[in-house]
Design an enzyme around this catalytic site. Structure first.
Site, mmCIF file in Angstrom:
data_model
loop_
_atom_site.group_PDB
_atom_site.id
_atom_site.type_symbol
_atom_site.label_atom_id
_atom_site.label_comp_id
_atom_site.label_asym_id
_atom_site.label_seq_id
_atom_site.Cartn_x
_atom_site.Cartn_y
_atom_site.Cartn_z
ATOM 1 N N LYS A 142 22.395 -17.565 3.755
ATOM 2 C CA LYS A 142 23.390 -18.080 2.808
ATOM 3 C C LYS A 142 23.083 -17.654 1.382
ATOM 4 O O LYS A 142 24.002 -17.470 0.589
ATOM 5 C CB LYS A 142 23.479 -19.608 2.913
ATOM 6 C CG LYS A 142 24.095 -20.042 4.227
ATOM 7 C CD LYS A 142 24.312 -21.524 4.293
ATOM 8 C CE LYS A 142 24.799 -21.931 5.668
ATOM 9 N NZ LYS A 142 24.587 -23.349 5.932
ATOM 10 N N LYS A 192 27.857 -16.398 13.537
ATOM 11 C CA LYS A 192 28.170 -17.517 14.427
ATOM 12 C C LYS A 192 29.504 -18.134 14.003
ATOM 13 O O LYS A 192 29.979 -17.876 12.896
ATOM 14 C CB LYS A 192 27.038 -18.547 14.430
ATOM 15 C CG LYS A 192 26.938 -19.396 13.196
ATOM 16 C CD LYS A 192 25.889 -20.472 13.403
ATOM 17 C CE LYS A 192 25.676 -21.271 12.138
ATOM 18 N NZ LYS A 192 26.605 -22.363 11.905
ATOM 19 N N LYS A 194 32.102 -23.555 10.330
ATOM 20 C CA LYS A 194 33.143 -24.445 9.783
ATOM 21 C C LYS A 194 33.826 -23.741 8.618
ATOM 22 O O LYS A 194 33.229 -22.896 7.954
ATOM 23 C CB LYS A 194 32.518 -25.721 9.212
ATOM 24 C CG LYS A 194 31.957 -26.656 10.241
ATOM 25 C CD LYS A 194 31.649 -27.983 9.578
ATOM 26 C CE LYS A 194 30.364 -28.585 10.082
ATOM 27 N NZ LYS A 194 29.158 -28.121 9.413
HETATM 28 P P1 TYM Z 1 25.942 -28.204 10.805
HETATM 29 O O1 TYM Z 1 26.853 -29.196 10.192
HETATM 30 O O2 TYM Z 1 25.948 -26.823 10.263
HETATM 31 O O3 TYM Z 1 26.226 -28.098 12.354
HETATM 32 C C1 TYM Z 1 26.269 -29.263 13.160
HETATM 33 C C2 TYM Z 1 25.685 -28.949 14.530
HETATM 34 O O4 TYM Z 1 26.449 -27.937 15.184
HETATM 35 C C3 TYM Z 1 25.605 -26.859 15.584
HETATM 36 N N1 TYM Z 1 26.356 -25.617 15.450
HETATM 37 C C4 TYM Z 1 26.544 -24.736 16.438
HETATM 38 N N2 TYM Z 1 26.115 -24.716 17.719
HETATM 39 C C5 TYM Z 1 26.492 -23.657 18.489
HETATM 40 N N3 TYM Z 1 27.271 -22.645 18.020
HETATM 41 C C6 TYM Z 1 27.720 -22.626 16.754
HETATM 42 N N4 TYM Z 1 28.486 -21.629 16.313
HETATM 43 C C7 TYM Z 1 27.338 -23.701 15.900
HETATM 44 N N5 TYM Z 1 27.616 -24.001 14.602
HETATM 45 C C8 TYM Z 1 26.987 -25.169 14.348
HETATM 46 C C9 TYM Z 1 24.443 -26.904 14.595
HETATM 47 O O5 TYM Z 1 23.306 -26.243 15.117
HETATM 48 C C10 TYM Z 1 24.245 -28.397 14.444
HETATM 49 O O6 TYM Z 1 23.487 -28.915 15.511
HETATM 50 N N6 TYM Z 1 21.589 -29.409 8.653
HETATM 51 C C11 TYM Z 1 22.492 -29.730 9.765
HETATM 52 C C12 TYM Z 1 22.953 -31.181 9.765
HETATM 53 C C13 TYM Z 1 21.826 -32.155 9.765
HETATM 54 C C14 TYM Z 1 21.059 -32.572 10.905
HETATM 55 C C15 TYM Z 1 20.096 -33.505 10.383
HETATM 56 C C16 TYM Z 1 21.112 -32.256 12.252
HETATM 57 C C17 TYM Z 1 21.338 -32.809 8.677
HETATM 58 N N7 TYM Z 1 20.299 -33.636 9.044
HETATM 59 C C18 TYM Z 1 19.180 -34.114 11.245
HETATM 60 C C19 TYM Z 1 20.167 -32.874 13.108
HETATM 61 C C20 TYM Z 1 19.228 -33.789 12.584
HETATM 62 C C21 TYM Z 1 23.714 -28.838 9.657
HETATM 63 O O7 TYM Z 1 23.995 -28.308 8.606
HETATM 64 O O8 TYM Z 1 24.453 -28.772 10.798
#
Ligand code: TYM
Length: 332
Positions: free
Chosen positions: A115, A198, A201
Site C-alpha cells: 500500500k 487480490k 473492497k
Molecule cells: P480487511 O478488512 O482487509 O479484510 C477482512 C478479512 O477478509 C479477508 N480478505 C480476504 N480473504 C480472501 N480473499 C480476499 N480477496 C480477501 N480480502 C480480504 C482478510 O484477510 C480479513 O481476514 N487488519 C484487518 C482487520 C482486523 C483484524 C483484527 C482481523 C483488525 N484487527 C484482528 C483479525 C483480528 C483487515 O484490514 O482486514
C-alpha cells in the site's frame, strides 16, 4: 480445555463495501465455527481511519459491516459482536504494543509495502505503518486462541504472536499466544479482472474485478462471466499457469464446499462459458441469501442494541487484560 472455553476472534475494516473475498476468506470460516468457541467479531473502525475518510461514509460503512455480519450468519446468541472504538482498551493496548515493536518488523509487513508504494508520492501515512500493533492489541485483549483470516492477514497474526511472546518474556506471562486459521480454499480470492491483485473492497460497485456481497445479482453474474481466463479451455486447477480459472474454481469450491478435485472431474470437457455459468449460479445463490438477510438486519435500532450489548461484554474482558498488562509494566 474444551473449545467453548477457547476464544475465536476476527474483524473487518469498514473501508468500503464488503466483498466475496471477505466472506470466503474470513467471515464464513468464523460463522461455521462460532458455536465451538467463545466467539468475538468486531467492526475494526479504528483501522478505517488510517487514511482520511468522509465521516458520513465511515458511519454508513460501519452500520453496513455490522448488518453484513448478521446477514452472513453471525449469531448474536453465540457471538459477542461489537465496534472496536466502543472499547477504549483497544487504543491503550494498541499504544503499548506499538512500543514493543521494531521499525524493521513493521517495514517488512507485505500489506505496508504494497500500500505504501501507491502512496509514495504524497507521503506515507503513519497509520498504515503502525496498524499491525493495534491489530495485535485487538487480538490479545480477548485472550484469543484462534484468528480466522485471509492469507493477506496471516503475517499480522504472526507478528501478534511475536509481540505477545516478547512482552511475556520481558514482563512475565500476560498474554496468550494466538494461532492463525487460514482456510485451505478461498484464502486469497483474486480480482477477476487483474489477477495480480487480490479482490479488494472499494466504494465503486461498478468495479468489474470485485464481487460485492450487495451486488445486484445480474451485475454479479456479468462480473463472473467476464472474468479474465486463459485460452486453453480446460477447467484445471493450476494457480501458476491458469490463475483466472483457478480463482473461479476456488470461488466455486469455497462457496459450495465441493472439493477442487471433484470440480475438475465434473467439468472435464466442459467449455469455459458453461463453467462460468455454474460459478455464477453458485455465487448468486449465496448472494441472494445474504441479501435477503441483510434487508432484515439493516434496521439501526436492532443493530444498536446488539452493539451496546456486545461492547458491554467486550469491555469486561478487555479491561481485565489491560489491567494485567499495566500491572506487568509497572503502570499500576
Ligand atoms: P480487511 O478488512 O482487509 O479484510 C477482512 C478479512 O477478509 C479477508 N480478505 C480476504 N480473504 C480472501 N480473499 C480476499 N480477496 C480477501 N480480502 C480480504 C482478510 O484477510 C480479513 O481476514 N487488519 C484487518 C482487520 C482486523 C483484524 C483484527 C482481523 C483488525 N484487527 C484482528 C483479525 C483480528 C483487515 O484490514 O482486514
Amino acid at each position: 480445555m474444551n473449545n467453548k472455553e477457547k476464544v475465536m476472534l476476527t474483524g473487518v475494516r469498514p473501508s468500503g463495501n464488503l466483498t466475496l473475498g471477505n466472506y470466503l476468506g474470513a467471515i464464513k470460516n468464523f460463522v461455521t465455527r462460532q458455536k465451538q468457541y467463545k466467539s468475538y467479531i468486531f467492526v475494526a473502525d479504528l483501522h478505517a481511519i488510517t487514511s482520511p475518510r468522509d465521516p458520513a461514509d465511515l458511519r454508513a460503512a460501519i452500520d453496513d459491516c455490522m448488518a453484513m455480519y448478521l446477514a452472513c450468519g453471525v449469531d448474536p446468541e453465540q457471538t459477542i459482536i461489537f465496534r472496536q472504538s466502543d472499547v477504549m482498551e483497544h487504543g491503550v493496548l494498541g499504544f503499548i504494543m506499538t512500543f514493543q515493536t521494531h521499525m524493521g518488523e513493521l517495514s517488512r509487513m507485505t500489506q505496508f509495502k504494497l500500500k505504501s508504494q501507491s502512496m509514495g508520492k504524497h507521503g506515507i501515512e503513519t497509520g498504515l505503518f503502525v496498524y499491525p500493533p493495534l491489530m495485535a492489541a485487538d487480538i490479545l485483549l480477548y485472550n484469543t486462541a484462534i484468528v480466522p483470516v485471509g492469507l493477506d492477514q496471516q503475517q499480522h497474526v504472526e507478528l501478534t504472536r511475536d509481540l505477545s511472546q516478547r512482552f511475556n518474556k520481558r514482563y512475565g506471562k500476560t498474554f496468550d499466544d494466538p494461532d492463525v486459521y487460514i482456510a485451505p480454499v478461498g484464502n486469497k480470492i483474486l480480482n477477476l479482472q487483474n489477477l495480480s491483485e487480490k479482490m479488494n473492497k472499494s466504494d465503486d460497485e461498478r468495479n468489474m474485478g470485485t464481487i460485492f456481497l450487495r451486488d445486484d445479482l445480474k451485475l454479479a453474474r456479468k462480473k463472473i462471466m467476464s472474468a479474465v481466463t486463459d485460452s486453453e479451455s480446460v477447467v484445471r486447477f493450476d494457480e501458476e499457469a491458469k490463475p483466472g480459472i483457478s480463482n473461479l474454481i476456488s470461488i466455486l469450491a469455497a462457496t459450495t464446499g465441493e472439493s477442487i478435485d471433484s470440480i475438475e472431474k465434473r467439468f472435464a470437457g466442459v467449455g469455459y462459458g458453461d463453467f462460468k455459468r455454474a460459478v455464477a449460479d453458485a455465487v448468486c445463490e449465496l448472494l441472494a441469501k445474504i441479501q435477503a438477510n441483510y434487508a432484515r438486519f439493516k434496521q439501526t435500532d436492532v443493530l444498536n442494541a446488539i452493539l451496546d450489548d456486545g461492547a458491554t461484554k467486550a469491555r469486561v474482558v478487555a479491561s481485565e487484560t489491560l489491567n494485567r498488562a499495566k500491572l506487568a509494566l509497572g503502570l499500576k
